[in-house]
Each structure stands twice: as structure tokens, then as C-alpha cells.
Write an enzyme that holds these catalytic residues in place. Structure first.
Site, PDB file in Angstrom:
ATOM      1  N   CYS A 164       0.818  -1.223   0.000  1.00 25.13           N
ATOM      2  CA  CYS A 164       0.000   0.000   0.000  1.00 25.13           C
ATOM      3  C   CYS A 164       0.847   1.268   0.000  1.00 25.13           C
ATOM      4  CB  CYS A 164      -0.934  -0.001   1.200  1.00 25.13           C
ATOM      5  SG  CYS A 164      -1.944  -1.468   1.266  1.00 25.13           S
ATOM      6  N   HIS A 215      -3.973   6.642   2.288  1.00 22.18           N
ATOM      7  CA  HIS A 215      -4.300   5.302   1.799  1.00 22.18           C
ATOM      8  C   HIS A 215      -5.722   4.976   2.253  1.00 22.18           C
ATOM      9  CE1 HIS A 215      -4.202   1.148   0.870  1.00 22.18           C
ATOM     10  NE2 HIS A 215      -4.091   0.734   2.115  1.00 22.18           N
ATOM     11  N   ASN A 228     -10.262  -0.717  -1.003  1.00 23.16           N
ATOM     12  CA  ASN A 228      -8.808  -0.658  -0.817  1.00 23.16           C
ATOM     13  C   ASN A 228      -8.119  -1.258  -2.042  1.00 23.16           C
ATOM     14  OD1 ASN A 228      -6.156  -0.975  -0.050  1.00 23.16           O
ATOM     15  ND2 ASN A 228      -6.606  -1.953   1.910  1.00 23.16           N
TER      16      ASN A 228
END
Ligand code: UT7
Length: 336
Positions: free
Chosen positions: A122, A263, A293
Site C-alpha cells: 500500500c 491510503h 482498498n
């Protein structure tokens, strides 16, 4: 105080590609029959729907990256042959060997560009942006495409309600250029890693220690495994810390920041960081509701959305911040 670099590196354009297929939460408790429900997913994660790539129909990590890159270059008015380098941050490359970045280079016709993939989960886009910025400032490149792209659906266990509901697919691209003015100037970074976290979030097989075998497939070891609750706590702590660290070393406070692009792992992580940093949600960009996500793709796609919505004005200070597998975490400071 930070010394101004001789060569100014800035994000001069962005682009994104989101798969055509939008998958609502009802897919998981309806079609897949998982023991979950709308209320749990929305309230515990903030996700309303996510995009899932039609890989057989041509939506792959490389092609999505290429479409995002083409949009980005078109907006910048830059020809593909004038790109010096391509960095693709991904944990879901098209294939194990041959960097996805090389496939993208071919797809977009960036015939003069070097290309490599970067694995930092990420945090991949933030880490990739740091590499591009450093190379531009050092005079080693004038134009670098930094792409965050994932086909997370290829490594999700659709029988595991803890993981499959939170991820999505997509690609975002930023062009980092040496320019005297304009764009979002990249000012500084803070980046970290802690390999002790490797056991808490990973894909156990498919590497050289446990190559693919009948056993690894039978044991479902090619899918993402995570201790969600532990990762959640680390994410809140580390993202808050790394933003504070970056602001401190630049003599700034959270009040100076016009927009945080974090994020997008979970709306509760984003809100908890906002509370810790005393940044109200009006100054935090959110896309987890629509795209979930997308690992390395969350920040470049959410930045692209924020720019599209006119949320960044000249002079604004913008902060990116990410946390992910590794563990890795990092933040970037930019000025419009
Ligand atoms: O992007 C890379 C880094 N990844 C992250 O940052 C992810 C971080 N973690 C998370 O986002 C959250 O931990 C999850 C969304 C994965 C889970 O949310 P949580 O609030 O931490 O739930 P939990 O794991 O503490 O589980 C709470 C309860 C459990 O039931 P019991 O033991 O309390 O009876 C779970 O079994 O919720 C249950 N549960 C679910 N229930 C309905 C877990 N997943 C689901 C589900 N639907 N999908």
C-alpha cells in the site's frame, strides 16, 4: 530548514482507470453466500462498492496502468516517446517474471523509457514517487510516470469474509516532471519499514520459499492473509506518526495542510488518523466508499479524483500518507 533543490520536481498531471464492473456489498452476502451483511461492511469499513477487473476481457494490472498513463500523458500534453522512466508499484503484477512496467512501456509506446516494478504494497505509490522525485532532482530523468495499480481480486480468497470485502482493483498514474513552475511540487518525504510485520499481512506462497504446488493451492496459500485487527492498530499509529514527522521536519503543523490524501484501507482508520492529527474530514480525501482498498492504487486514484473535484488550489499544501504490508509506511509533502 529544507534547502530548495536545483531542479524542481512536480506532479504535472494525473490519470486513472477503474474497471467497468462495480460490485456492491450485496454480492458477498447474496451471490457468494458469505456470513456478512450490508450494515457490517459499511459501518466497519466504509465500503459501499468496489471495482473488479474483467481480466479475461482485457482489464489487467498492465492494461489498466497503460490506460491511466495514457490519460495522464494526454492531460500533460506529453508524447509517450518523451517519457524517461516508468515505475509501477504493484503486488499483483500481470505475471511473476517480467515487470508489469515493461508491459506498460510497450502498450503506451514509451520507447525511450526505462521501466521497473516496485513492491511496497500500500506504500508503493509513495515510495515510487520518492524514487521518481529523486531522479528528476538529480538530473537523471526529466519525466517519470509513477503508477500504482492492482488486480487485488486475483489474490483474494472469496470464502474469507475478513479480507475479500475490503479490497478492489484499479490503477492511478502521476507524471513527475522537471518544471520551473506549475503542478504539485514534491517537497519532502518520510518513509519507514518494519519487517517484523511481515507475519501479520502477506501472501504465504508463490515466492521462492513456497513455490506454487498442489499443496499450496489446496491450502489456499496464494491468497492475502491478514490479522485485520492488529494491522488496523499499526496503521492508525504509523500513519499519524509519519505525517507528524514529515510536518515537524518542515516546520509545519496540521493546520497548514489543505488536503490529506491517505491510503484508503478503511474509513475508520482514516477517521482515527484525522482525530489524532486534529484534521477534520473536510480536509481529508476519501474514495474508500466507491473503490475500496486498491492497495498501491489508492493514493494516485484518490489524488486524481480530488483534482477532478477542484479540491486543490494554488498554494495549497497536500500530504499523502500510506501504510501497508511489509510493514511499510510513508508520507509525502507537496505544494500546489
Ligand atoms: O491496506 C493494507 C492494510 N490493511 C488494513 O489496513 C486493514 C486493516 N484492518 C481492517 O480494516 C479491519 O480490521 C477489518 C475490516 C479487516 C476487520 O474489522 P474489525 O473491526 O477489525 O473486525 P475484527 O477483525 O475485530 O472482527 C470483529 C468481529 C469478529 O466477530 P467476533 O469475534 O466479535 O464474534 C469477526 O469475526 O467481526 C467479525 N467479522 C465480520 N462480520 C461480518 C469479520 N469480518 C466480518 C464480515 N462480516 N465481513
Amino acid at each position: 530548514m529544507r534547502r530548495a533543490p536545483l531542479i524542481r520536481a512536480a506532479i504535472t498531471a494525473t490519470g486513472r482507470y477503474m474497471p467497468r464492473r462495480a460490485v456492491p456489498n450485496s454480492h458477498f452476502y447474496g451471490e457468494l453466500g458469505l456470513d456478512t451483511n450490508e450494515e457490517w461492511i459499511r459501518s466497519r469499513t466504509g465500503v459501499v462498492e468496489r471495482r473488479i477487473a474483467d481480466v479475461a476481457g482485457g482489464e489487467t494490472t498492465a492494461s489498466m496502468s497503460a490506460w491511466a498513463a495514457q490519460q495522464c500523458l494526454q492531460r500533460a500534453g506529453v508524447a509517450p516517446e518523451d517519457v524517461d522512466g516508468i515505475v509501477v508499484a504493484t503486488i499483483t503484477p500481470d505475471q511473476g517474471v517480467t515487470a508489469t512496467a515493461c508491459i506498460v512501456q510497450e502498450l503506451i509506446g514509451a520507447t525511450n523509457a526505462w521501466a521497473f516494478d516496485l513492491v511496497a504494497a500500500c506504500s508503493g505509490y509513495v515510495f515510487g514517487l520518492s524514487q521518481a522525485t529523486a531522479m528528476v532532482r538529480a538530473g537523471m530523468a526529466r519525466r517519470v510516470l509513477v503508477i500504482g495499480a492492482e488486480t487485488m481480486s486475483s489474490i483474494l480468497d472469496y470464502t474469507d469474509r475478513d479480507t475479500c470485502i475490503i479490497f478492489g482493483d484499479g490503477a492511478g498514474c502521476s507524471l513527475v516532471e522537471a518544471v520551473d513552475e506549475g503542478g504539485l511540487e514534491v517537497l519532502d518525504f518520510a518513509m519507514h519499514a518494519a519487517g517484523a510485520g511481515a507475519t501479520l499481512l502477506n501472501v504465504p506462497a508463490g515466492g521462492s520459499v513456497r513455490p506454487a504446488s498442489h499443496d499450496t493451492v489446496d491450502e489456499r496459500l496464494h491468497f492475502v492473509k491478514q490479522d485485520g485487527r492488529a494491522v488496523f492498530k499499526h496503521a492508525v499509529t504509523r500513519i499519524s506518526q509519519v505525517i507528524t514527522e514529515l510536518l515537524d521536519k518542515n516546520g509545519l503543523t496540521a493546520d497548514d495542510v489543505a488536503l490529506v490524501v491517505p491510503h484508503q484501507a478503511n474509513i475508520r482508520i482514516i477517521e482515527a488518523c484525522g482525530r489524532r492529527l486534529k484534521v477534520d474530514m473536510g480536509r481529508i480525501a476519501v474514495s474508500v466508499d466507491r473503490w475500496a482498498n486498491t492497495t498501491a492504487a489508492t493514493i494516485p486514484t484518490t489524488l486524481d479524483l480530488a483534482l477532478e473535484e477542484g479540491r486543490i488550489k494554488p498554494g495549497d499544501l497536500v500530504v499523502f500518507a500510506a501504510f501497508g504490508a511489509g510493514f511499510t509506511w510513508g508520507s509525502a509533502l507537496l505544494r500546489a
